[in-house]
Design a protein around this motif. Structure first.
Motif, PDB file in Angstrom:
ATOM      1  N   LEU A  98     -12.661  -5.571  19.153  1.00 42.89           N
ATOM      2  CA  LEU A  98     -11.935  -4.649  18.280  1.00 42.89           C
ATOM      3  C   LEU A  98     -12.207  -4.984  16.816  1.00 42.89           C
ATOM      4  O   LEU A  98     -12.465  -4.094  15.993  1.00 42.89           O
ATOM      5  N   GLN A  99     -12.185  -6.275  16.516  1.00 46.42           N
ATOM      6  CA  GLN A  99     -12.446  -6.699  15.135  1.00 46.42           C
ATOM      7  C   GLN A  99     -13.875  -6.346  14.721  1.00 46.42           C
ATOM      8  O   GLN A  99     -14.101  -5.855  13.622  1.00 46.42           O
ATOM      9  N   LEU A 102     -14.037  -2.705  13.976  1.00 50.60           N
ATOM     10  CA  LEU A 102     -13.415  -2.327  12.701  1.00 50.60           C
ATOM     11  C   LEU A 102     -14.279  -2.738  11.515  1.00 50.60           C
ATOM     12  O   LEU A 102     -14.414  -1.983  10.547  1.00 50.60           O
ATOM     13  N   ARG A 106     -15.567   0.330   9.268  1.00 51.08           N
ATOM     14  CA  ARG A 106     -14.767   0.442   8.050  1.00 51.08           C
ATOM     15  C   ARG A 106     -15.390   1.405   7.037  1.00 51.08           C
ATOM     16  O   ARG A 106     -14.759   2.338   6.536  1.00 51.08           O
ATOM     17  N   PRO A 118      -3.400   3.045  13.368  1.00 49.54           N
ATOM     18  CA  PRO A 118      -3.065   2.321  14.593  1.00 49.54           C
ATOM     19  C   PRO A 118      -1.614   2.582  15.021  1.00 49.54           C
ATOM     20  O   PRO A 118      -0.728   2.691  14.171  1.00 49.54           O
ATOM     21  N   LEU A 122       1.980  -3.579  17.226  1.00 52.87           N
ATOM     22  CA  LEU A 122       0.882  -4.281  16.540  1.00 52.87           C
ATOM     23  C   LEU A 122       1.212  -5.752  16.284  1.00 52.87           C
ATOM     24  O   LEU A 122       0.313  -6.589  16.249  1.00 52.87           O
ATOM     25  N   THR A 129      -6.472 -10.269  14.124  1.00 53.83           N
ATOM     26  CA  THR A 129      -6.676  -8.853  14.493  1.00 53.83           C
ATOM     27  C   THR A 129      -5.688  -7.982  13.724  1.00 53.83           C
ATOM     28  O   THR A 129      -6.064  -6.953  13.154  1.00 53.83           O
ATOM     29  N   GLN A 130      -4.428  -8.424  13.729  1.00 54.00           N
ATOM     30  CA  GLN A 130      -3.393  -7.671  12.992  1.00 54.00           C
ATOM     31  C   GLN A 130      -3.793  -7.466  11.541  1.00 54.00           C
ATOM     32  O   GLN A 130      -3.666  -6.372  10.996  1.00 54.00           O
ATOM     33  N   VAL A 133      -6.543  -4.898  11.232  1.00 51.60           N
ATOM     34  CA  VAL A 133      -6.035  -3.573  11.606  1.00 51.60           C
ATOM     35  C   VAL A 133      -5.192  -3.005  10.454  1.00 51.60           C
ATOM     36  O   VAL A 133      -5.372  -1.855  10.037  1.00 51.60           O
ATOM     37  N   HIS A 134      -4.293  -3.834   9.907  1.00 51.41           N
ATOM     38  CA  HIS A 134      -3.439  -3.361   8.807  1.00 51.41           C
ATOM     39  C   HIS A 134      -4.263  -3.070   7.557  1.00 51.41           C
ATOM     40  O   HIS A 134      -4.002  -2.101   6.853  1.00 51.41           O
ATOM     41  N   LEU A 152      -2.901   0.461  20.343  1.00 58.93           N
ATOM     42  CA  LEU A 152      -3.133  -0.975  20.590  1.00 58.93           C
ATOM     43  C   LEU A 152      -1.826  -1.629  21.002  1.00 58.93           C
ATOM     44  O   LEU A 152      -0.832  -1.499  20.278  1.00 58.93           O
TER      45      LEU A 152
END
Ligand code: IPE
Ligand code: IPE
Ligand code: MG
Length: 264
Positions: A98-99, A102, A106, A118, A122, A129-130, A133-134, A152
């Motif tokens: 996932l990372q 992203l 991006r 997302p 979370l 990861t958080q 994502v944020h 997620l």
């Protein structure tokens, strides 16, 4: 080449399929349950993670296709609350993927003026990861034309329960009226302000919802295909959209084309 309802699509090229699409009635919001990565890998004698990797290639191609078609909202179910029951090693690899996704996408979100949005619990994701994502969500939050929503650590039931609890808090705090209607309730869901999915696609032959968007799919058209997610590509998107466009979305009304004399 025109298509007829009795013909199979097998002999048609992507261009043929594309030309059959009615640009006026494309869905505004498509949601997808991306399933079958593990089976795709085991069919090839590969570890499950190889299926997840290939699945990411499919995600890119599919998102690209929706973008080119001008479909403004796409939702993908990437990790369910129930997926925490999987082995720790698989979860860790999914988070890493996932990372990677992203970091790679991006720039594309920015170029395509797409909001990365997302939903889900979370705070249960690993810290790194958080953070990512944020960060991507924040820096794309101002884009309004297109949205890629990603679920997620998501569960439809917990979303409804969370919404209810926040509503109770607001009622007790005098910020909401004591009688609630559907429109108000929707404002407490993570999808507040977004239209419900018009079409939900699930790959891999499973005909279930697996706790996805329970409130939001009340009138969504469902499309199940045996294709495993890593094999689900541009052509499969076009086939799903053509199938969707054949449907009569009645929303409880009489079928289109029934003349007034025949109504009673
Ligand atoms: C979907 O593929 C990806 C996630 C749920 C994260 P699966 O991993 O569920 O693949 P199958 O269903 O075991 O084949
Ligand atoms: C649903 O797939 C969840 C995601 C695609 C993220 P699963 O493979 O987890 O669902 P079940 O176990 O078949 O219901
Ligand atoms: Mg699965």
């Amino acid at each position: 080449m025109p298509l007829h309802s009795t013909q199979s699509f097998a002999e048609f090229t992507e261009d043929d399929l594309f030309s059959q699409l009615d640009q006026e009635t494309l869905p505004r919001h498509v949601a997808m349950i991306m399933d079958g990565n593990g089976r795709w890998a085991s069919q090839r004698g590969l570890p499950r993670i190889a299926g997840h990797r290939e699945g990411l290639i499919a995600v890119r191609e599919v998102l690209n296709t929706y973008y080119l078609l001008g479909i403004p909202i796409v939702t993908v179910y990437a990790f369910s609350q129930e997926n925490w029951k999987r082995p720790q090693a698989e979860i860790a690899l999914l988070m890493t993927l996932l990372q990677e996704f992203l970091l790679q996408e991006r720039q594309t979100f920015h170029e395509r003026k797409t909001r990365f949005f997302p939903i889900g619990l979370l705070h249960e994701l690993p810290a790194s990861t958080q953070d990512l994502v944020h960060a991507v969500a924040q820096e794309t939050a101002h884009f309004t034309e297109r949205t890629v929503m990603i679920a997620l650590s998501y569960g439809g039931r917990s979303e409804i329960v969370d919404a209810t609890n926040r509503l109770i808090d607001d009622i007790q705090g005098g910020r909401a009226s004591k009688r609630v209607d559907e429109v108000q309730f929707e404002q407490y869901l993570s999808t507040a302000g977004l239209p419900d999915p018009d079409l939900l696609i699930r790959t891999s032959g499973e005909a279930r919802i697996s706790n996805f968007l329970l409130w939001q799919i009340a009138y969504t058209e469902l499309y199940f295909t045996n294709t495993l997610w890593p094999d689900f590509r541009r052509r499969d998107v076009l086939l799903a959209l053509l199938d969707y466009q054949k449907r009569d979305r009645r929303f409880g009304r009489l079928p289109h084309g029934v003349s007034p004399q025949n109504r009673l």
